[in-house]
Write a protein that holds these residues in place. Structure first.
Motif, short mmCIF file in Angstrom:
data_model
loop_
_atom_site.label_atom_id
_atom_site.label_comp_id
_atom_site.label_asym_id
_atom_site.label_seq_id
_atom_site.Cartn_x
_atom_site.Cartn_y
_atom_site.Cartn_z
N GLN A 17 0.79 -1.24 0.00
CA GLN A 17 0.00 0.00 0.00
C GLN A 17 0.82 1.28 0.00
O GLN A 17 0.31 2.35 -0.36
N GLN A 18 2.08 1.23 0.42
CA GLN A 18 2.93 2.43 0.46
C GLN A 18 4.27 2.12 -0.20
O GLN A 18 4.84 1.04 -0.01
N PHE A 19 4.79 3.10 -0.96
CA PHE A 19 6.07 2.92 -1.64
C PHE A 19 6.98 4.13 -1.36
O PHE A 19 6.54 5.27 -1.47
N GLU A 20 8.23 3.83 -0.97
CA GLU A 20 9.21 4.88 -0.70
C GLU A 20 9.97 5.18 -1.99
O GLU A 20 10.56 4.29 -2.60
N ILE A 21 9.95 6.45 -2.41
CA ILE A 21 10.54 6.83 -3.69
C ILE A 21 11.41 8.07 -3.52
O ILE A 21 11.05 9.00 -2.80
N GLN A 22 12.55 8.10 -4.20
CA GLN A 22 13.48 9.22 -4.15
C GLN A 22 13.00 10.35 -5.06
O GLN A 22 12.65 10.12 -6.22
N THR A 23 12.94 11.58 -4.54
CA THR A 23 12.56 12.72 -5.36
C THR A 23 13.77 13.25 -6.12
O THR A 23 14.92 12.95 -5.78
N SER A 24 13.50 14.08 -7.14
CA SER A 24 14.57 14.64 -7.96
C SER A 24 15.03 15.99 -7.46
O SER A 24 16.05 16.51 -7.91
N GLY A 25 14.26 16.63 -6.56
CA GLY A 25 14.62 17.95 -6.07
C GLY A 25 13.96 19.08 -6.84
O GLY A 25 14.35 20.23 -6.71
N SER A 26 12.94 18.79 -7.65
CA SER A 26 12.28 19.82 -8.44
C SER A 26 11.59 20.87 -7.58
O SER A 26 11.46 22.02 -7.98
N TYR B 18 13.19 5.05 -9.89
CA TYR B 18 12.64 6.41 -9.83
C TYR B 18 11.24 6.44 -10.43
O TYR B 18 10.80 5.53 -11.11
N ILE B 19 10.55 7.56 -10.20
CA ILE B 19 9.12 7.63 -10.48
C ILE B 19 8.78 7.39 -11.94
O ILE B 19 7.77 6.74 -12.24
N ALA B 20 9.58 7.90 -12.88
CA ALA B 20 9.24 7.74 -14.30
C ALA B 20 9.18 6.28 -14.70
O ALA B 20 8.23 5.83 -15.36
N GLY B 21 10.20 5.51 -14.30
CA GLY B 21 10.22 4.08 -14.61
C GLY B 21 9.19 3.31 -13.82
O GLY B 21 8.54 2.39 -14.35
N ILE B 22 9.02 3.67 -12.56
CA ILE B 22 8.05 2.98 -11.70
C ILE B 22 6.64 3.14 -12.25
O ILE B 22 5.87 2.17 -12.33
N MET B 23 6.28 4.36 -12.66
CA MET B 23 4.92 4.58 -13.15
C MET B 23 4.68 3.92 -14.50
O MET B 23 3.55 3.57 -14.84
#
Length: 360
Positions: A43-52, A93-98
């Motif tokens: 239900q929860q996923f830890e993901i690294q942000t890019s700093g945008s 990262y989010i792009a590949g994960i999504m």
């Protein structure tokens, strides 16, 4: 419906038969590990942000929010079960994960290729791929390769990570696949808006996905509210609102040049200069910045990597004067041996300018 498959090169797995991964180190292991966790109902996923929107950090994103984001893209692009997606972005990262989430949610078959310059290079041309996401350097490499044929076979292609240059956009006009520039970040769970780059629906502005609302703050920066985010996301991206759900990206607040009381956006000028460079057959990398100036506060300046001949520089100056607004014309052209880049290949403006100042 057939059971979807996940393919790595010559290895192909039914999703229900994925091998167990204890320590996900490689791209293949990380990809399988995420798929297993998703299919288990995590239900929860830890993901690294890019700093945008600030300092890079790890954030938690809910499964429900990721599904809502994926469904918005599925609806916008008309993706369907049993189609095939190509995942060739880092699945940490989010792009590949999504990309994985969209495929898993709708029941698409997935071909996963470790991120590289040309992800189509090892794929058989008879194989049907319907959907993928690429970054600009991958698009450029594919256009210059025998695998360009794939760009006429896909239904839709997302392009993100950085703006496309002028010459690449022109090259895409002859491709039959539909290409969409994306706007988004980790905090918005991938893109929240798309801009079609070719075909009958070609546009000059971004259109938000279903369930996304936008506004501008007092700086003119984009603020984002969606049905699947807990809080409003305030960005540092200055935009021009075209409609309630359409906007034109002008540049980063951090990079704005204040010259003679006018606010000038480097990225807007750079997009115009790209076309000038193409016409003059100048291939040097460059960027626009504001340098201290006693009279103007900041002076618009063009920083160029490598050397320009006297003829090139004179020709460039004349073209800049004739094709840019007066306040956009660089007051100086500065050539430097090399530009400093980030790990992802983007020009690091701040570090390049710091090095330039230290050399004075």
């Amino acid at each position: 419906m057939n059971s979807p498959r996940l393919q790595f090169g010559n290895k192909s797995y039914l999703l229900k038969d994925l091998p167990k991964i204890s320590q996900p180190f490689t791209f293949e292991e990380r990809t399988i590990d995420f798929c297993q966790r998703w299919l288990s109902g995590q239900q929860q996923f830890e993901i690294q942000t890019s700093g945008s929107t600030g300092t890079p950090k790890k954030i938690f994103i809910s499964r429900q929010s990721m599904i809502a984001s994926a469904n918005a893209t599925i609806q916008a692009l008309g993706l369907q079960a049993n189609q095939t997606s190509l995942v060739c972005l880092d699945t940490s990262y989010i792009a590949g994960i999504m990309m994985l989430v969209r495929s898993l949610e709708i029941g698409m078959n997935t071909i996963a290729v470790e991120p590289c310059t040309n992800p189509f290079e090892g794929i058989e041309q008879e194989g049907k791929i319907d959907f993928t996401a690429l970054v600009p350097y991958q698009v450029k490499a594919i256009l210059q390769s025998p695998q360009k044929i794939f760009l006429n076979q896909l239904a839709s292609v997302l392009i993100g990570g950085a703006p496309l240059d002028h010459s690449t956009k022109l090259a895409l006009q002859s491709c039959q696949s539909l290409f969409f520039e994306t706007y988004g970040m980790t905090e918005t769970i991938s893109h929240i808006a798309l801009k079609q780059l070719n075909g009958l629906g070609r546009s000059n502005f971004f259109t938000t996905l279903p369930g996304v609302s936008i506004r501008q703050d007092e700086r003119g920066c984009l603020c984002i509210v969606t049905s699947y985010l807990e809080h409003e996301i305030v960005t540092n991206d200055i935009v021009e609102m075209v409609d309630v759900n359409k906007f034109i990206w002008l540049g980063r607040w951090d990079n704005v040049i204040n010259t003679g009381g006018l606010k000038v956006f480097p990225e807007t000028i750079e997009s115009k200069i790209e076309g000038i460079f193409v016409q003059l057959n100048i291939t040097n990398w460059f960027f626009i910045t504001g340098l201290p100036d006693e009279r103007w506060g900041q002076a618009v300046s063009l920083i160029v990597e490598g050397k320009l001949s006297e003829y090139q520089e004179e020709e460039l100056k004349q073209s800049l004067k004739s094709k840019l607004y007066k306040f956009e014309v660089p007051r100086s052209i500065i050539c430097v041996p090399s530009l400093i880049r980030t790990d992802s290949g983007k020009i690091n403006r701040m570090k390049t300018l710091a090095l330039l100042n230290s050399a004075k």
